[in-house]
Design a protein around this motif. Structure first.
Motif, short mmCIF file in Angstrom:
data_model
loop_
_atom_site.label_atom_id
_atom_site.label_comp_id
_atom_site.label_asym_id
_atom_site.label_seq_id
_atom_site.Cartn_x
_atom_site.Cartn_y
_atom_site.Cartn_z
N ARG A 12 0.91 -1.28 0.00
CA ARG A 12 -0.13 -0.15 0.03
C ARG A 12 0.94 0.92 -0.18
O ARG A 12 1.82 1.53 0.76
CB ARG A 12 -0.70 -0.09 1.23
N ARG A 25 -3.12 9.71 -11.14
CA ARG A 25 -3.72 8.22 -11.23
C ARG A 25 -3.67 7.67 -12.65
O ARG A 25 -3.18 6.56 -12.70
CB ARG A 25 -5.12 8.39 -11.09
N TRP A 40 -5.16 -1.25 -7.58
CA TRP A 40 -5.85 0.15 -7.84
C TRP A 40 -4.93 1.32 -7.58
O TRP A 40 -4.28 1.18 -6.64
CB TRP A 40 -7.29 -0.09 -7.30
N ARG A 42 -6.29 5.51 -6.23
CA ARG A 42 -7.39 6.48 -6.09
C ARG A 42 -6.92 7.66 -5.30
O ARG A 42 -5.80 7.94 -4.74
CB ARG A 42 -8.44 5.83 -5.09
N ARG A 44 -7.08 10.41 -2.45
CA ARG A 44 -7.46 10.57 -1.17
C ARG A 44 -8.32 12.15 -0.77
O ARG A 44 -7.77 12.90 -1.33
CB ARG A 44 -6.88 9.95 -0.09
N HIS A 52 -3.00 0.37 -3.93
CA HIS A 52 -2.54 -0.83 -3.57
C HIS A 52 -2.18 -1.69 -4.86
O HIS A 52 -2.68 -1.50 -5.90
CB HIS A 52 -4.09 -1.61 -3.36
N PHE A 89 -6.03 -9.42 -7.10
CA PHE A 89 -6.79 -8.78 -8.36
C PHE A 89 -6.33 -9.34 -9.59
O PHE A 89 -5.34 -9.70 -9.75
CB PHE A 89 -6.32 -7.30 -8.11
N ASP A 93 -6.90 -1.04 -11.68
CA ASP A 93 -7.90 0.00 -12.15
C ASP A 93 -7.82 1.33 -11.30
O ASP A 93 -6.72 1.32 -10.42
CB ASP A 93 -9.03 -0.54 -11.57
N LYS A 94 -8.43 2.15 -11.71
CA LYS A 94 -8.37 3.37 -11.10
C LYS A 94 -9.77 3.61 -10.54
O LYS A 94 -10.81 3.22 -11.04
CB LYS A 94 -8.33 4.57 -12.33
N ARG A 95 -9.85 3.95 -9.24
CA ARG A 95 -10.99 4.16 -8.13
C ARG A 95 -10.99 5.55 -8.23
O ARG A 95 -10.13 6.45 -8.15
CB ARG A 95 -10.80 3.44 -7.18
N GLN A 96 -12.62 5.99 -7.90
CA GLN A 96 -12.79 7.27 -7.34
C GLN A 96 -12.48 7.49 -6.05
O GLN A 96 -12.09 6.81 -5.29
CB GLN A 96 -14.42 7.43 -7.34
#
Length: 96
Positions: A12, A25, A40, A42, A44, A52, A89, A93-96
């Motif tokens: 992380r 990102r 992923w 994101r 913050r 991660h 995984f 991916d890209k997260r919001q």
């Protein structure tokens, strides 16, 4: 676990500095996929970017080394890194 799974580690990362609004990102997504990593990325609420990442240790170390520069508009102050459990995984991916 298979032989391949034994080589998988997870980290992380928390990236500090000017890393939001500068395509960090998207840059991380492309770099991680190029290195064959999963996980992923994101933004913050505190202005950092959280990543991660799972894969072979050498590939993760390469991503961390590259992440200190990031995209041209970024200004990375520091990266915190901690070992975490792998979640298995299938992609990055890209997260919001």
């Amino acid at each position: 676990m298979t032989g391949t799974d034994e080589n998988i580690v997870a980290r992380r990362l928390t990236v500090h500095g000017r890393v939001q609004g500068v395509f960090y990102r998207n840059w991380t997504l492309a770099a991680a996929r190029d290195l064959g990593l999963t996980g992923w990325v994101r933004n913050r609420d505190d202005g950092t970017v959280e990543v991660h990442v799972e894969g072979e240790a050498a590939a993760i170390e390469r991503l961390v080394a590259l992440a200190h520069d990031g995209p041209p508009a970024a200004d990375v102050a520091r990266i915190e890194s901690e070992e975490v459990g792998a979640q298995g995984f299938d992609n990055f991916d890209k997260r919001q």
